[in-house]
Design an enzyme around this catalytic site. Structure first.
Site, mmCIF file in Angstrom:
data_model
loop_
_atom_site.group_PDB
_atom_site.id
_atom_site.type_symbol
_atom_site.label_atom_id
_atom_site.label_comp_id
_atom_site.label_asym_id
_atom_site.label_seq_id
_atom_site.Cartn_x
_atom_site.Cartn_y
_atom_site.Cartn_z
ATOM 1 C CB SER A 51 -1.080 -86.782 -23.390
ATOM 2 O OG SER A 51 -2.112 -85.845 -23.625
ATOM 3 C CE LYS A 52 5.680 -83.104 -22.152
ATOM 4 N NZ LYS A 52 6.253 -83.926 -23.225
ATOM 5 N NE ARG A 53 -4.621 -84.305 -26.210
ATOM 6 C CZ ARG A 53 -5.700 -84.769 -25.607
ATOM 7 N NH1 ARG A 53 -6.628 -83.947 -25.179
ATOM 8 N NH2 ARG A 53 -5.855 -86.064 -25.421
ATOM 9 N N GLY A 88 -2.486 -80.924 -19.219
ATOM 10 C CA GLY A 88 -1.981 -79.846 -18.368
ATOM 11 C C GLY A 88 -1.013 -80.334 -17.327
#
Ligand code: GLU
Length: 464
Positions: free
Chosen positions: A244-246, A248
């Site tokens: 996910s965007k988490r 990075g």
């Protein structure tokens, strides 16, 4: 002769090209290349609210950066509305579709009631022609076109990754084909396009497995041949969680920004869920020779940043100096560092390419050849003692006249060592600190040679 392979990558332009999308695109591309087929790019822009021109460009940029060239397209679904309308009329005429006038409130109430009764919320077929006979369409409700899904039987296919998948038609309801504004839903757009574009292999993420039986039913209603399906399992992050965007760097172009070479990313992505024996490092040409759908793992693939860095290091070492210089220059330019004066960038990158893992590290290493270097006071205090100062002063005198090439520079240093009875590190380390601000560099004679007489003398002069 068998039908030529035609694959497609069909992103929705609601964001940049992320790692998952890039891997799908790569597999579609490699499969087409392997079979001498065609790879088609289709932009699924029917979600008008969320689709943007910027996302389209980001996707095209990402594909170009990875070298995934397409043979046809990009096709844009919003430019094909007349065609969806045409096919929908055929379905309507043949009794496979019907207009539904149920309002949003009505549908919400219907689902709510189903939930209350412990049933799965689904469209109940209230506007199917046999049930709607005699009903007057309400005024002011623009209808949607629904597919009349078969009531009985099953839909099954042999998924080239997941094996046989079978769904009971009772699980599927009458999905919307055309919205009230005439824009097709995802499932309908895909079916019409895959059919028109003669797609033979649909390779996509397994988040679409649930859509496949619906698409197959529509294709059957059209009397169309079915493509083969291969659903790729998802990619998990380093930590085993859904990517996910988490995590990075999810946009492919972020990898460019972070100093990765595209061939490293391509090699890495190819191994995310696919294998060719124990081969870890292979070129894109080999990938196109080897790629198949038989060696795709049905289980989730886990992202491994270490491995990507390792591959990047490998490809940086293998890259030619002119290309690395161009990559370093692009990065230095972006930092406002001019390489116009000073040593040749190609010589500098050649010195460091064996020692870095990313192009950004390469640019960092090269930067000290073009910007003023102020060695940290503690380094100077630690390494630049009186003996070292004296040695550097003498060296500077020799450097005035020495032939500026590795062997002669090396001989000059040795001369000073003998004269002043010092050991190599006693001169080489202070020299490194003064010239580069660092205690570790490639071989000092090479650094001197690359830096050039003028710059070396200027930096030595500051610490007399
Ligand atoms: N547009 C869909 C997506 O971006 C892909 C559709 C497909 O491959 O069938 O998820």
């Amino acid at each position: 002769m068998s039908t030529p392979v035609r694959t497609r990558f069909a992103p929705s332009p609601t964001g940049f090209l992320h790692i998952g999308g890039a891997r799908t695109a790569l597999f579609c591309w490699a499969y087409a290349r392997k079979h001498g087929g065609q790879f088609i790019l289709r932009i699924e822009d029917t979600d008008v609210e969320r689709s943007t021109q910027a996302a389209i460009e980001a996707i095209l940029d990402g594909m170009s950066w990875l070298g995934l060239n397409w043979d046809e397209g990009p096709f844009y679904q919003m430019q094909r509305l007349a065609r969806y309308r045409e096919i929908s009329e055929r379905l309507l005429r043949d009794g496979h579709a019907y207009w539904c006038y149920a309002s949003k409130e009505e549908l919400d109430a219907m689902r709510e009631a189903q939930r209350r009764h412990g049933e799965k919320p689904r469209y109940d077929g209230r506007w199917r022609p046999e049930r709607a006979a005699g009903m007057t369409p309400p005024a002011g409700v623009p209808p949607v076109l629904r597919f009349r899904n078969p009531d009985e039987g099953t839909v099954a296919w042999h998924d080239l990754v997941k094996g046989r998948i079978e769904i009971d038609n009772r699980e599927l309801d009458d999905l919307v084909l055309l919205r009230a504004d005439g824009v097709p839903t995802y499932n309908f757009g895909v079916v019409v396009d895959d059919l028109d574009m003669c797609i033979t292999h649909v390779i996509r993420g397994d988040d679409h497995v649930n859509n496949t039986p619906r698409q197959i039913n529509i294709l059957r209603a059209l009397g169309a041949p079915l493509p083969q399906y291969a659903h790729l399992s998802m990619i998990l992050g380093d930590d085993g969680q859904k990517l996910s965007k988490r995590h990075g760097a999810v946009s492919v172009m972020q990898y460019d920004e972070d100093g990765f070479l595209p061939e490293a990313v391509v090699n890495y992505l190819a191994r995310l869920g696919w294998s060719h024996g124990d081969d870890e490092v292979f070129s894109v040409v080999q990938l196109c020779e080897w790629f198949d759908l038989d060696h795709i793992t049905p289980s989730a693939a886990q992202f491994n940043t270490e491995k990507l860095l390792w591959l990047n290091q490998h490809y940086i070492k293998a890259a030619d100096d002119a290309r690395l210089a161009a990559e370093a220059k692009r990065r230095l330019d972006a930092r406002g560092v001019s390489t116009a004066d000073g040593p040749k960038l190609e010589t500098v990158v050649a010195l460091y390419k064996e020692r870095v893992t990313t192009l950004n590290e390469l640019a960092d290493a090269a930067e000290i050849f073009y910007v003023d270097v102020t060695p940290a006071p503690e380094l100077l205090a630690q390494h630049l003692n009186d003996a070292a100062r004296k040695a550097l002063a003498r060296l500077s005198v020799l450097f005035e006249t020495v032939a500026w090439e590795r062997a002669a520079l090396s001989a000059a240093i040795k001369e000073v060592l003998t004269q002043q009875q010092l050991k190599m590190p006693q001169v080489a380390i202070p020299l490194r600190v003064v010239l580069t601000g660092q205690t570790q560099t490639p071989s000092i004679d090479l650094v001197l040679e690359a830096m050039g007489r003028e710059l070396v003398q200027r930096r030595l002069a500051r610490h007399r």
